[in-house]
Every structure is written in structure tokens, then in C-alpha cells.
Write an enzyme that holds these catalytic residues in place. Structure first.
Site, PDB file in Angstrom:
ATOM      1  N   PRO A 226       0.785  -1.146   0.072  1.00  0.00           N
ATOM      2  CA  PRO A 226       0.032  -0.014  -0.038  1.00  0.00           C
ATOM      3  C   PRO A 226       0.703   1.400   0.126  1.00  0.00           C
ATOM      4  O   PRO A 226       0.105   2.342  -0.298  1.00  0.00           O
ATOM      5  CB  PRO A 226      -0.873  -0.178   1.425  1.00  0.00           C
ATOM      6  CG  PRO A 226      -0.004  -0.987   2.189  1.00  0.00           C
ATOM      7  CD  PRO A 226       0.799  -2.043   1.316  1.00  0.00           C
ATOM      8  N   ASP A 249       3.584   1.547 -11.819  1.00  0.00           N
ATOM      9  CA  ASP A 249       2.370   2.133 -11.956  1.00  0.00           C
ATOM     10  C   ASP A 249       2.378   3.281 -10.981  1.00  0.00           C
ATOM     11  O   ASP A 249       3.225   3.535 -10.320  1.00  0.00           O
ATOM     12  CB  ASP A 249       1.115   1.398 -11.908  1.00  0.00           C
ATOM     13  CG  ASP A 249       0.935   0.603 -10.708  1.00  0.00           C
ATOM     14  OD1 ASP A 249       1.141   1.208  -9.587  1.00  0.00           O
ATOM     15  OD2 ASP A 249       0.293  -0.370 -10.630  1.00  0.00           O
ATOM     16  N   LYS A 271      -1.562   4.210 -14.938  1.00  0.00           N
ATOM     17  CA  LYS A 271      -3.013   4.436 -15.203  1.00  0.00           C
ATOM     18  C   LYS A 271      -3.807   5.231 -14.115  1.00  0.00           C
ATOM     19  O   LYS A 271      -4.180   4.331 -13.281  1.00  0.00           O
ATOM     20  CB  LYS A 271      -3.584   2.887 -15.656  1.00  0.00           C
ATOM     21  CG  LYS A 271      -3.053   2.399 -16.662  1.00  0.00           C
ATOM     22  CD  LYS A 271      -3.815   1.292 -17.232  1.00  0.00           C
ATOM     23  CE  LYS A 271      -4.028   0.125 -16.266  1.00  0.00           C
ATOM     24  NZ  LYS A 271      -2.910  -0.791 -16.043  1.00  0.00           N
ATOM     25  N   GLY A 302       1.018  -1.475  -7.335  1.00  0.00           N
ATOM     26  CA  GLY A 302       0.702  -1.365  -5.929  1.00  0.00           C
ATOM     27  C   GLY A 302      -0.267  -2.326  -5.375  1.00  0.00           C
ATOM     28  O   GLY A 302      -1.069  -2.869  -6.061  1.00  0.00           O
ATOM     29  N   GLY A 303      -0.180  -2.217  -3.871  1.00  0.00           N
ATOM     30  CA  GLY A 303      -1.105  -3.435  -3.502  1.00  0.00           C
ATOM     31  C   GLY A 303      -0.576  -4.758  -3.704  1.00  0.00           C
ATOM     32  O   GLY A 303       0.412  -5.080  -4.049  1.00  0.00           O
ATOM     33  N   MET A 384     -10.267   2.749  -5.247  1.00  0.00           N
ATOM     34  CA  MET A 384     -10.577   3.475  -6.386  1.00  0.00           C
ATOM     35  C   MET A 384     -11.908   4.432  -6.342  1.00  0.00           C
ATOM     36  O   MET A 384     -12.634   4.473  -7.494  1.00  0.00           O
ATOM     37  CB  MET A 384     -10.309   2.956  -7.661  1.00  0.00           C
ATOM     38  CG  MET A 384      -8.755   2.276  -7.919  1.00  0.00           C
ATOM     39  SD  MET A 384      -8.465   1.161  -9.131  1.00  0.00           S
ATOM     40  CE  MET A 384      -9.551  -0.010  -8.780  1.00  0.00           C
TER      41      MET A 384
END
Length: 462
Positions: A226, A249, A271, A302-303, A384
């Protein structure tokens, strides 16, 4: 960086030490070990330095310091207990553009002496920039405990056969992989055990058997977690350190990216909403092409790569192309951010289940099973979802969720810039509208959010 780290070749180079007490003696010892030609200027000379002078290991000039004393020296160390003298030494050296170190006075230094782990020819230097020398020494002690003394012998082995390996293996990337295998395999173990001759024989045999042809690379699909760099797994860090290329990313924090090998190529394919630097199909193709060119590719996401990370789509392409890959799980945002916010995702008094959903679909709509999500006694985690927060809250209330149901929005969770905003379905959208929210964000909905004030332990940058 407050200081630029470098290693100086002082062999047969003239160096000046001003002062001749026990602190100066320690600095002189380091300079002599590096092969420097040391001159000492001081009014009084202690016994240890006098002994070195009698053995003709250094030159001693018994006098008060004057600015002309720095002329002709490569670097200067001032180790006196007189502040005026130290100031004069620093000023004289600076005027001649000579590197100067004044012991325990970082403001007067143009270079500092680090804590040293000596595994010659391998050297490790640790510095706090003069801010906390004791902390630097403690870190040196930790490194000393995990770096065996025989590391130096391994470096000597590499030096001895470097030319032969370069001649046999012409491609730099393949040569680097060869050495990594040597340093992490049975050759290294033989060196550590003191079997140097056997190690050399095995290295030469490995080199003789080496096929100097291009080989296909592989892809490591790694979950970067995270945000906090120390939440990476050991395997993730190891693979990042050997990658030729890192494809990353926008959710990957700079601190995590800094852990990749310094000289690897870094390609950004982030993105964001309404702003895709590369379409997903192009990313899939890029990973395959890089691997086919012989690169070891880290795809850093990520994550966790398999939780709203589109990792499955990327490895489908790799499988179709016959490219080797590994998947390294990461701490997903839901787990990491909830933990750092003090919000348990499940709790026997609040929630017996937890559901992960994404805040927007392929067409940027929010078309979820609101009836199911509005059921009580559960926790909903929305990835998101910050841009659609108002619609999420309205849809849940329209399908039966109480207006006072607790909800939290976590910004940049697990990092020093973490912020946790809490409210209810009816109040949080207006509250967030007054704030400047910086992604990545995560939304948690359910009565477990009410535990934040009681269980919250991480304060980020506060």
C-alpha cells in the site's frame, strides 16, 4: 542527499592532520590503513603518534597551525580541542578548495568520515551526515553481524576472474546474471567455508560450460503493497535488486521504487482516471517484448497484483508467449490501510464478512450490487472510489443502509502522509469536498469504522 558518498584513493597521496591527541590518532590510523602519506601539525604530540613518527610511518611538525600548512595536501583533518584552530583550518582548506573534515563540527566539514565495515576490497560506509554518529555506528554493528568476514575473499575472487568472464561473456546483462549466480550459489559457499581453490575450479568450470547466446528473460509480477517500503516481502526486494527493467504504475511509492537496482531501467506505465500513459494491452505486450529480449523484468504494482491489479490479464499474455514468470503477493490496500488506520475489517461485534469492490468499472461507471452491499453486519472496502464517493453513499442509502452508517476515507495509507477522514454516509461527501484529497485512497464502510478513534495507532506525519 546532504552529502555525496564517494570512496577516495589516498594511496601515496599527501594528507594533513592538525592535532595529535587520541582523537587525531584514530583518524591517522584510518588514513594510514588507506595508504596515505600523513603529515601531522601540532604543538604537542602524544605517545602513540610519536611512536608512528619514529617508525617513519608519518611526518610530524611540532608547531602552531598556520593557513599555509594546508598547501599541497589532498585533504585535511582537524582534530584539535581548540575551536579557533578548527575554524582556521576549515577556512584555510576551503580557500584552497581542499576537502576538510573538522571532528565533531559538521558545519565546518566539506567531507565527513563514515562508520566503516571493512571487508577489503569490499568496503561499506555508513553515515548520518554528522547528525547522529552513534546511530551510524549502531547500524554499522548490524551490518557487521550479517556480512561475513569472508565477503572480502569473494570480492577478491571476482577481481581475479573479472577479465576472463568479460572475455567469455560478451553481453553485459548476461555477465551480470552470471556473477549474481556465482555470488549466491555454491561457489560463494565454498569461499565462505575457506575452500578457495575449489571455488576457483568450480567458477572456471561454470564459465567453460557457459553458452554465450542470448537467453529469454522472465517477468516478476510483484505486489508493492500500500505504500510503506518496509511492508515489501523479502522475495520482492530480492527480485527488485536483480531486475534489468522495472515497469511500475502510479500507485507505487517513490520509497518502494528506490529499492530497485540503481542502474536498472525504469518505465512508468501508470493508469489514472482519464489518464492512461499506456493501454493495458500495450503494457501486456511491453512485458512480453522485454522478456523476449533477455531482460529480467519486474512488473511493480501497488497493493497486490491479483486484487484489482489486473495481474491476471498480464500473465495471460506471458503464458501465451511461453515466457517464464513469478507472482509475488503484496499486502493489499484493504489490509494495509485498514490496519494502519486502526479499523479491523472483521470484528465479532460489528462484521462477520468483508467485501472488496472497485469504485469504477471499465466504462468509469459505478454499477454494483447495491442490495447486497447495503446488507448489515458486514464491511465494504471500495478501491478507487474517491471520485464516486457521493454516488456510493447515495446508492447505499437508497438501498436501505442507514444514513448514520460510519464510513472512512483513507488517503495515502501506511505512509507518513496518511490521513483518515471519518463520518457517515450522509456527512462524509460534504466533508471530503472541502479537502484536497491526494490518491491513492481507500474507502471503508461499516460499523467497524467506529473503532478508529479507539484503535488508531499510526499518526503518519503528525
Amino acid at each position: 542527499m546532504d552529502y555525496f558518498p564517494l570512496f577516495a584513493n589516498l594511496h601515496n597521496r599527501p594528507c594533513l592532520v592538525v592535532g595529535a591527541g587520541h582523537i587525531a590518532a584514530r583518524k591517522i590510523d584510518l588514513l594510514l590503513r588507506a595508504g596515505a602519506q600523513v603529515t601531522v601539525v601540532a604543538l604537542a604530540i602524544n605517545a602513540a603518534i610519536a611512536q608512528l613518527a619514529s617508525e617513519k610511518k608519518l611526518a610530524v611538525i611540532e608547531k602552531a597551525f598556520s593557513p599555509d600548512d594546508v598547501l599541497g595536501f589532498m585533504l585535511v583533518v582537524s582534530a584539535t580541542d581548540n575551536a579557533d584552530t578548527n575554524q582556521a583550518v576549515a577556512a584555510a582548506a576551503d580557500a584552497q578548495h581542499i576537502f576538510v573534515n573538522v571532528v565533531d563540527s559538521p558545519a565546518l566539514c566539506s567531507f565527513i568520515l563514515p562508520a566503516i565495515i571493512d571487508r577489503a576490497p569490499l568496503m561499506v560506509a555508513v553515515s548520518s551526515g554528522g547528525a547522529a554518529p552513534v546511530l551510524a555506528r549502531l547500524l554499522r554493528a548490524k551490518i557487521e553481524s550479517v556480512v561475513p568476514p569472508t565477503y572480502g575473499r569473494l570480492a577478491q575472487l571476482a577481481e581475479k576472474f573479472r577479465g576472463a568472464v568479460k572475455q567469455r561473456i560478451s553481453v553485459p546483462e548476461q555477465r551480470r546474471i552470471f556473477w549474481e549466480n556465482i555470488f549466491q550459489g555454491s561457489v560463494a559457499e565454498k569461499v565462505y567455508a575457506g575452500n578457495g581453490l575449489q571455488a576457483e575450479q568450480e567458477l572456471l568450470q561454470t564459465l567453460a560450460d557457459y553458452e554465450n547466446t542470448a537467453t529469454q528473460g522472465e517477468v516478476y509480477l510483484i505486489g508493492a503493497g500500500p505504500g510503506a517500503a518496509d511492508l515489501l516481502t523479502f522475495r520482492a526486494l530480492r527480485l527488485m535488486q536483480q531486475a534489468d527493467v522495472v515497469v511500475y504504475d502510479h500507485l507505487v511509492s517513490p520509497e518502494v521504487l528506490d529499492l530497485a537496482r540503481r542502474d536498472c531501467e525504469k518505465i512508468y506505465v501508470g493508469k489514472q482516471r482519464q489518464n492512461h500513459s499506456l493501454p493495458q494491452d500495450s503494457i501486456n505486450r511491453l512485458l512480453a517484448d522485454l522478456a523476449k529480449s533477455g531482460k529480467r523484468v519486474v512488473r511493480l504494482k501497488g497493493g497486490d497484483p491479483f486484487i484489482f491489479g489486473r495481474g491476471g490479464e498480464e500473465i495471460e499474455t506471458l503464458m501465451q508467449e511461453g515466457i517464464a514468470f513469478q507472482v509475488v503477493p503484496g499486502i493489499t490496500a484493504a489490509s494495509g490501510c485498514a490496519s494502519y488506520a486502526g479499523i479491523p475489517l472483521t470484528h465479532r461485534d460489528h462484521a462477520q464478512s468483508c467485501t472488496f469492490v472497485t469504485g469504477h468499472l471499465k466504462d468509469d461507471s459505478i454499477n454494483l450490487n447495491w442490495t447486497q452491499l447495503a446488507a448489515p453486519n458486514q464491511t465494504i472496502v471500495v478501491y478507487m472510489g474517491s471520485m464516486g464517493l457521493e454516488k456510493i453513499c447515495q446508492s447505499l442509502m437508497a438501498h436501505g443502509s442507514p444514513a448514520d452508517l460510519p464510513i472512512a476515507l483513507i488517503q495515502q495509507g501506511t505512509t507518513r502522509t496518511q490521513r483518515v477522514y471519518t463520518g457517515t454516509l450522509s456527512t462524509l461527501p460534504a466533508q471530503i469536498a472541502q479537502e484536497k484529497i491526494s490518491p491513492p485512497t481507500l474507502i471503508i464502510i461499516g460499523t467497524v469504522v467506529s473503532l478508529h478513534k479507539q484503535l488508531g495507532w499510526f499518526r503518519g506525519g503528525e
